[in-house]
Each structure stands twice: as C-alpha cells, then as structure tokens.
Enzyme design. Structure first.
Site: not given
Ligand code: ATP
Ligand code: MG
Length: 560
Positions: A271, A261, A35
């Site tokens: 982020k 992850r 994104e």
C-alpha cells in the site's frame, strides 16, 4: 464462471481438518484484518479468498476487522473502499465490521495487567538509546535502565501517559520479555506509544495507541478467532503473539499460521508504494486500471469470479515466489471468453466504401452475442454502404497466410457479406485512406453459390451508424519484473503503459453498462470505464488481449 470446486486442499486446510477431527474446535472462525491505510490490492484478494473461503467451505465465520492502530495513516475513505472491495469479491463478513479500536479499553486494561504482573514497564529512554540497546541479529540487546522500575511507579507513569502528560516520543510502554532473545521482536517490544492525534473512530479519546503486535493477538482472542492466518513476515512475531496471550487473563488462544504473500511480476504490492504512485501522479488514482488494486482491476474489467479463480490457481503455501502476470490474465480471459457478449469495434479505422451497395440504405443484420451460447441471445447490427475496418486488415498485396482483405481478393465481413477490394486511395505519406469494394449480395449467412472459397473474416462497424469511443489500451505498469527491488521503483515505470486511441464501435455498445465486459471480436476483451461513464463519455478499457500478450506471440496470423 463458477468457482472450480471442490477446493484443492492446502497445509492450512489440513491443520483445520485435524483441529475439527480432534475436537480442538467445533467450528472455524477466521478474520481478514486490513489496516485502512490504502486500497486493497490483489495480494489482499489472496488473503480474502483464503479467509472467507475457508469460512464458507467449513460453514464457519469470517470477520472483517480494521486494524486501526495507526490513525495518522488511516482514513474513512479507505475503510469504505475496503468494505466495497470485499463485497464485490463476493464475500460477506460475520456481523458488523469490527475495528481494533473497538477494543482500546480492553487493550488498555490488559496493558495494566501486564504492568501489575511485572511484565511491562514505562521506558523514558530516547529513541536513539532504545535503538542502541536493542542489539543486532548477532549481538544481544542490553537492558534499559527503566526495566526494573517498581510496579506502582510504572502504573503511575502509564496513567500519566494516558492522561496526556507526556509528549510524543517522551516515553513508551514496553513488554518485559528478553533482551537476549534471538528474535528481535521479543527484545522488550514497545506495546503502547504516545500519539497526540485524532482517531477516525475514537476521536480524541486516546493519546496512547497500542502497537500492532499487542493489538492483533488480543483482538483475535476477543473475537474468538480459531485460526489467525497471516503472511510469512510475521513468523517470528508468532512468539510475541503467543507470549501476550499466555500472560494476560484471556481464555481464547487462536493459532497463528503463516503463508507466503503474493508477489506479482511487473508490479508493486504494498500500500505504501501504491500510495506513492498515486501521490506522485504516476497513475490517475487508486483505481487506475493499471494498478494492481482490487478497485483498479475491477475498473480494468476483471470480474470477481476471475479474481477468486486466480487465488485458487496460485494456491497457498509457505514458499515465497513471484507469480507471472500471465496467470492472472488467463483467469479473466477464461471467464470473459465464456461469459462476455461479443461485439464489433474498430480501433484503428480505415474506411471501406461498398460501391454497389445502395447509398442510403441501412440494413439491420442480426449477430449472435456468443458463438457457442445461443441462450445469450442476439443483437441487431446495422450495415451500410460505408463501413470501417481495421487498418491492419487491409493490404495491397499479401501472401496466403494473410487471411484478410487484399486488393483484388475477397473477405467476409463478420456477420455480413463477402466483399472484394477493387481499388484504394492513400494520402501523401502513402497511408491508405479509403478502400473501394464491391459486395456479393448473395453471401449473407451463406457461402458464395458458385463454390468459391472465402477464408478470411474481418470485423467492421458501420460508418454512419457506429459510435465514436475512446479506447484505452494498457500495458504493464513497470518495465522490470521486480520493480520493488529497484533503488527508485518509480524509475522503472513503463512510459507507454497507457495508449489512448479513438475507435468506432457498433451502436449496441452505446448503452453498455459501466464495467460490463465484452469481447471485441478479433481484438480482445474490453469493458466500459466506470469513471468516464459517469461523465457521460464512452470509454472502453482493454482488460486483456485475446491471447497471452506476455508470452512471445506468433504475429503471422492474427485471425481469431
Ligand atoms: P501492505 O504492505 O500492502 O499494506 P499489509 O500486510 O501491511 O500489506 P494489511 O492491511 O495489514 O496489509 O493486510 C491485511 C491482510 O492481508 C493481512 O493478513 C496480510 O497478511 C494480508 N496480505 C497483505 N498483503 C498480502 C499479499 N501480498 N499476499 C497475501 N496476503 C497479503
Ligand atoms: Mg500494513
């Protein structure tokens, strides 16, 4: 550093091997779907190396797709930074970069298809009511009063939504699945919402935007993705991924596979949190060399090969864990040890005056750029009567373990002569200011003729020919291993994560290229800061020390 080949297998590669062997797929097509709401971090690097690496190794394809369904948080700056980072890591996407927004027309059509099939409805419930009706992990949800609206009315409402007749939050389109599902994501998830905002790609065309779960699976299918690799938090959402594709008219049905992850100690990896650090001014920007962003690590001196190697070393599993910073550092240290030219720099200078050396002489000595790699060539290093050495390399007295300069004893200046400390000056506080030495002119490139042994070697820079440089020494950004777990993660910042010193470097470094990495002999690995270089200022960032600074270090003998 060549990527260590052949690649270790992992559970994802095993699935792919089976799919190719069984004929389920003729070739592999993956994608990396960020994104564009921030800069990429080292966690994304793991995903990039996985997706692009699989495509490379299986002679398949990997798309870069911007998952841009949330225009408020996204920007073209982020899009450009992501492209730059992926390419810098050494990968090339298939064709043009794609955008989920390329598919807004198709997605809208599929939403209408679901409405027509009685599988989606427009809900006018308030946010609070929807939340209350959702239930909890232990309690089933309850059906919305709008759940049984007639298909024709839903079509009209969705058309009105799309035409901008409603305010944000007034209504949304929901998939009609199962309010009693044990998986919250299956309790009639919202698939379209109203946002009266400008989109960086589609401008003002739309005021309804599809939700991630609806968009992602369809985008994957439209691109012919075979294996859709994502992180474990999407495990439950796989039901929704499959439900959407099973209920619309589309041939392709990619397989979603989840992996754990990357979490890295002493940093945050989201982020949103990284954005907070930037916005709140805790760092100098997204590419601050202390940031775990790809841009930050790059500016810090990490190489693409070292980051790919890191991704390979940590591997791909379904197990959640926190990786030690030492593993990342070892990757760049190994690479630079092998490939970075050597140079001399003094970070905390004291002056040495070689009294029996001619006053104005500048002697050009030659030093190899790499001790084990003659093919890397050599450079000229000027030698003069006055040189700088490291403050910690001189002592008035010391035991035998201290193989550096001691009053009345000899040491070798790297690539130059043997000198002997005769006397020294100090200031009012007792700090040594100048060491007066003599040198032995017969010791250039050879041991003293009379057989005396000189064990220590220290680095130095000519006082008149050396170049002043600002040197930035970095420490961990956070003081705790898992800052994300802190109530206010910014409170866990390390106040001493950046130390700036004024050093002096050998003149060959004056023309060093931005981002070029060096081993400053006996000191560590450094690179030219790219931002300050653009301003014409010579600034070096310490990439990493010579040894693992995170493990307990034996300080007794630093002579490398
Ligand atoms: P963030 O919270 O940092 O923004 P994200 O998952 O929302 O992470 P995306 O831009 O959606 O970020 O991520 C693009 C791809 O990178 C996704 O497939 C995602 O699963 C993967 N990814 C993100 N963070 C990590 C991580 N820490 N380790 C491995 N893969 C990751
Ligand atoms: Mg995200």
């Amino acid at each position: 550093m060549a990527d260590s080949a052949p690649r270790a297998s992992n559970f994802i590669r095993k699935i792919i091997d089976q799919d190719l062997a069984s004929g389920k797929h003729a070739s592999v097509h993956t994608r990396f779907p960020p994104e564009p709401n921030g800069y990429l971090h080292i966690g994304h690097a793991k995903s990039i190396v996985l997706n692009f690496g699989i495509a490379q190794d299986y002679q398949g394809k990997c798309n870069l797709r911007f998952d841009d369904t949330n225009p408020l948080k996204e920007s073209v700056e982020y899009i450009n930074s992501i492209k730059r980072d992926v390419q810098w890591l050494g990968f090339e996407w298939e064709g043009k970069p794609r955008f989920s927004s390329d598919y807004f027309d198709a997605l809208h059509g599929f939403a209408i298809e679901l409405i027509e099939k009685g599988l989606a409805y427009v809900d006018f419930s308030s946010q609070e009511d929807m939340r209350a009706m959702r239930g909890t992990l232990t309690e089933k949800g309850t059906n919305s009063p709008y759940r049984d609206t007639a298909v024709a009315d839903n079509l009209q409402h969705f058309a009105d939504m799309t035409a901008g007749k409603y305010q944000e939050g007034e209504c949304s389109l929901r998939a009609k699945i199962d309010m009693a599902s044990p998986f919250m994501c299956m309790r009639d998830p919202v698939i379209y919402r109203i946002r009266h905002v400008h989109h960086h790609q589609t401008g003002d065309t739309w005021c309804v935007y599809p939700m991630y779960d609806f968009t992602h699976c369809i985008s994957d299918a439209l691109e012919g993705i075979t294996h859709s690799l994502c992180t474990l938090e999407f495990q439950d959402n796989r039901r929704l991924y499959d439900w959407v594709l099973d209920n619309i008219s589309i041939e392709c049905h990619p397989q979603q596979i989840e992996f754990s992850r990357l979490n890295l100690e002493y940093t945050v990896m989201s982020k949103r949190k990284l954005n907070d650090l930037v916005v709140e001014g805790h760092v100098e920007g997204w590419n601050d060399p202390r940031m775990p962003t790809i841009a930050g690590l790059r500016r810090r001196g990490y190489t693409p090969a070292s980051m790919r190697e890191f991704a390979h070393r940590i591997g791909v599993t379904k197990m959640d864990n926190q990786v030690e910073m030492g593993i990342l550092e070892a990757c760049v240290r190994d690479d630079l040890n092998e490939n970075a030219p050597r140079a001399m720099a003094v970070l905390d200078p004291i002056k040495v005056v070689i009294e029996n050396y001619p006053q104005d002489k500048v002697e050009t000595l030659v030093a190899p750029n790499h001790p084990n790699k003659p093919e890397m060539g050599q450079r000229e290093v000027p030698f003069t009567r006055e040189v700088y050495i490291e403050r910690e390399d001189f002592r008035e007295s010391a035991n035998k373990k201290f193989k550096r300069l001691v009053l009345g004893k000899e040491v070798r200046l790297r690539n130059a002569y043997v000198i002997k400390a005769e006397r020294f000056d100090s200031d009012a506080e007792g700090n040594v200011t100048t060491v007066y030495c003599s040198y032995d002119p017969d010791t250039l490139g050879q041991d003293p003729a009379d057989g005396r042994k000189v064990k220590g070697v220290i680095h130095w820079v000519s006082a008149s020919e050396g170049v002043a440089a600002e040197i930035r020494l970095y420490d961990r950004l956070f003081q705790v291993p898992n800052p994300a777990a802190e109530a206010v993660f910014a409170d866990a910042l390390n106040p001493n994560s950046l130390q700036i010193v004024q050093g002096i470097v050998e003149p060959s470094l004056a023309s060093a290229a931005p981002e070029a990495g060096y081993q400053f002999e006996r000191t560590g690995y450094f690179c030219v800061d790219s931002e300050f270089a653009a301003e014409g200022k010579l600034v070096f960032n310490r990439t990493v020390g010579l040894r693992d600074s995170w493990a307990k270090m034996d300080q007794s003998d630093n002579d490398a």
